[in-house]
Design a protein around this motif. Structure first.
Motif, PDB file in Angstrom:
ATOM      1  N   LEU A 275      -7.573   3.220   3.718  1.00  0.00           N
ATOM      2  CA  LEU A 275      -7.481   2.092   4.338  1.00  0.00           C
ATOM      3  C   LEU A 275      -8.338   3.017   5.041  1.00  0.00           C
TER       4      LEU A 275
ATOM      5  N   LEU B 122      -4.878  -2.290   8.912  1.00  0.00           N
ATOM      6  CA  LEU B 122      -4.646  -2.649   7.025  1.00  0.00           C
ATOM      7  C   LEU B 122      -5.083  -3.537   6.415  1.00  0.00           C
ATOM      8  N   GLY B 123      -5.986  -4.644   7.019  1.00  0.00           N
ATOM      9  CA  GLY B 123      -6.754  -5.554   6.466  1.00  0.00           C
ATOM     10  C   GLY B 123      -7.112  -7.116   7.476  1.00  0.00           C
TER      11      GLY B 123
ATOM     12  N   TYR C 100     -11.336   3.948   5.911  1.00  0.00           N
ATOM     13  CA  TYR C 100     -12.939   2.903   6.151  1.00  0.00           C
ATOM     14  C   TYR C 100     -12.632   2.289   7.487  1.00  0.00           C
TER      15      TYR C 100
ATOM     16  N   ASP D 220      -3.004   4.322  -0.727  1.00  0.00           N
ATOM     17  CA  ASP D 220      -3.926   3.069  -0.500  1.00  0.00           C
ATOM     18  C   ASP D 220      -3.971   3.358   0.970  1.00  0.00           C
TER      19      ASP D 220
ATOM     20  N   PRO E 298       0.750  -1.463   0.144  1.00  0.00           N
ATOM     21  CA  PRO E 298      -0.179  -0.074   0.183  1.00  0.00           C
ATOM     22  C   PRO E 298       0.589   1.354   0.367  1.00  0.00           C
TER      23      PRO E 298
ATOM     24  N   SER F 283      -8.214  -6.031   2.090  1.00  0.00           N
ATOM     25  CA  SER F 283      -8.478  -5.467   2.577  1.00  0.00           C
ATOM     26  C   SER F 283     -10.611  -5.141   2.945  1.00  0.00           C
ATOM     27  N   TYR F 284     -11.037  -4.285   2.781  1.00  0.00           N
ATOM     28  CA  TYR F 284     -13.231  -4.026   2.451  1.00  0.00           C
ATOM     29  C   TYR F 284     -13.105  -4.553   1.150  1.00  0.00           C
TER      30      TYR F 284
ATOM     31  N   TRP G 193      -3.290  -7.425  -0.472  1.00  0.00           N
ATOM     32  CA  TRP G 193      -1.963  -6.596  -0.452  1.00  0.00           C
ATOM     33  C   TRP G 193      -1.048  -7.172  -0.131  1.00  0.00           C
TER      34      TRP G 193
END
Length: 241
Positions: free
Chosen positions: A43, A56-57, A46, A39, A35, A93-94, A99
């Motif tokens: 992230l 970050l996910g 969100y 990016d 990222p 991620s969402y 990534w």
């Protein structure tokens, strides 16, 4: 393939190998990148709306069955099950973008063994990860983190669920964490639905070829995610490879 495109099996396999090699060489820098600042900003924004600042996910491991695993390797690639599989460690991620991808270890490894050999925290260890500052319940933190399941170690870079939540607050946190942690599973399910080669057992004999195929499939998956983000939704399309 013989009936559809009128080429022999050897030519089809050789074409597939050349195709995935070109996809990796041309597009991996853009679609299998870490990222960047833009990016990360998306992230984090969100994640803040979800109630997980600086996330970050979600990180997890999945398995790809290896039909033509060499007999000499089957012991380590089977583990405690009878079918040989290869492990994929990934962060999604969402929006289902993948990534990070680390693929190739045998089934006999668990998620912690895979984590110890992957490169996900290289930037953090080498001091190249951007610093962040946020506060939760009066405690200050400076590291980004991933949502993970219970097998991962108790590091500040992982946020795990509460095994036996007590009270409404803990139950709400555990439920929310478990729901958002499914981002990785959703991403892998969409990847399998779009690209049929990773839906069934792997048929190549060489691990290096399978690593290239998986990497190319993830690149194509991310390309589709980017294309469909214009409509603010992620649909499912099927591509026969």
């Amino acid at each position: 393939m013989d009936e559809y495109v009128r080429i022999g099996e050897t030519t089809a396999l050789e074409s597939l190998k050349k195709f995935v090699t070109v996809v990796i060489d041309v597009f991996s820098k853009e679609y299998l990148r870490k990222p960047n600042n833009e990016d990360i900003a998306k992230l984090l924004a969100y994640g803040e709306r979800r109630g997980f600042p600086s996330i970050l996910g979600s990180i997890d491991c999945m398995h790809w069955k290896w039909k033509n695993c060499p007999v000499a390797w089957k012991g380590q690639y089977c583990g405690h099950i009878h079918e040989p599989t290869i492990i994929l460690e990934a962060v999604a991620s969402y929006n289902l973008w993948i990534w990070h991808a680390f693929f190739g270890l045998p089934r006999s490894n668990n998620d912690i063994n895979v984590l110890e050999q992957s490169h996900i925290f290289n930037d953090l260890v080498e001091g190249r990860a951007p610093a962040v500052h946020y506060s939760i319940n009066g405690h200050n933190y400076t590291m980004r983190y991933y949502l993970a399941d219970g097998i991962y170690p108790k590091w500040v870079t992982f946020v795990k669920t509460i095994p036996a939540p007590q009270g409404q607050k803990q139950k709400l946190f555990a439920t929310t964490q478990e729901v958002y942690r499914k981002d990785f599973e959703h991403a892998f399910e969409v990847l399998q639905a779009r690209i049929t080669i990773v839906c069934g057992p792997a048929r190549f004999f060489h691990l290096e070829t399978l690593q290239k195929i998986m990497k190319a499939c993830i690149i194509l998956h991310n390309m589709i995610v980017e294309d469909e983000q214009d409509d603010n939704e992620v649909g499912v399309r099927t591509y026969v490879i």
